[in-house]
Design an enzyme around this catalytic site. Structure first.
Site: not given
Ligand code: URA
Length: 236
Positions: A191, A105-107, A188
């Site tokens: 997004k 998962l992204d930050f 990503h």
């Protein structure tokens, strides 16, 4: 769920540095035990989780480990990072050291992260051919139109990878919140899919990977071991 298989003789020659003739002799003398039973041939297959003994000496004894973790915002989906806390830093100190992440998962994303030392299990979980649904809740900065929902279900072209995303499901809960279901995990991805329409994702939370769901009582930063049923039913 076994990890990648290899031949017993190859393992003993390459990893334990035995000579081929020594392996033959040990086999003939019935001195090699695999999961407590006498090994019966050079080409018998083993995996990372086969317990291997020569006489009383334990050569390999890895236990498979499957953990679910509730990732908070601001934590890196990595096992090491020079600047930030990682998901592995959130685990109890006595967990195995050979864990890897099955689907990052992204930050700033939150939610379900799976960690394991079973490469075959994690590869299968991440492979698009396995058709495993990853389910996300998102909040976005603009209301969307039916065109966006239709584009998600057709797939969106990513020029950088020269590829089109697999059909994804976008279900609006209200104007600014939605559920997205993906069967793959590109960089990503969500997004960028919204970005294609100049829509910004404000929050992104993964709550399920296949049949494995983030428990409601698992607070941010907490983790627990999957039970055997969760491990074996992950693909169903
Ligand atoms: N898609 C994203 O854009 N970010 C994530 O963390 C997961 C899916």
């Amino acid at each position: 769920m076994p990890s990648t298989c290899t031949r017993l003789d190859r393992f003993l020659i390459e990893k334990v540095r035995l000579k081929n003739k020594d392996v033959r002799l040990l086999l003939a003398q019935k001195r090699i035990l695999l999961d407590g039973r006498h090994a019966n041939g050079m080409n018998q297959t083993i995996n990372k989780f086969t317990k291997i003994q020569i006489d009383e000496n334990i050569i390999q004894n890895n236990k498979p480990c499957y953990i679910k973790l509730h990732k908070p915002k601001g934590v890196v989906s990595a096992t090491k990072d020079a600047n930030h806390k990682t998901v592995v830093d959130l685990l109890a100190p006595n967990e195995p050291t050979d864990l890897h992440i099955a689907g990052r998962l992204d930050f700033n994303s939150t939610g379900l992260i799976l960690l394991t030392n079973d490469g075959q299990w994690s590869r299968k979980l991440s492979a698009p051919e396995s058709n495993i649904e990853k389910r996300y809740s998102v909040t976005i900065d603009k209301p969307i139109t039916q065109d966006v929902i239709d584009a998600f279900s057709r797939g969106i072209y990513f020029a950088f990878e020269n590829t089109t995303t697999l059909p994804a499901t976008l279900t609006m809960h209200d104007e600014y919140t939605a559920e997205v279901i993906l069967k793959e995990g590109k960089y990503h991805q969500i997004k960028r899919m919204f970005g294609h329409f100049q829509i910004e994702v404000l929050t992104l939370h993964r709550f399920a990977i296949g049949s494995i769901v983030l428990d409601s009582h698992l607070a941010e930063g907490e983790s627990r071991h999957l039970n055997p049923e969760e491990v074996s039913r992950a693909f169903s």
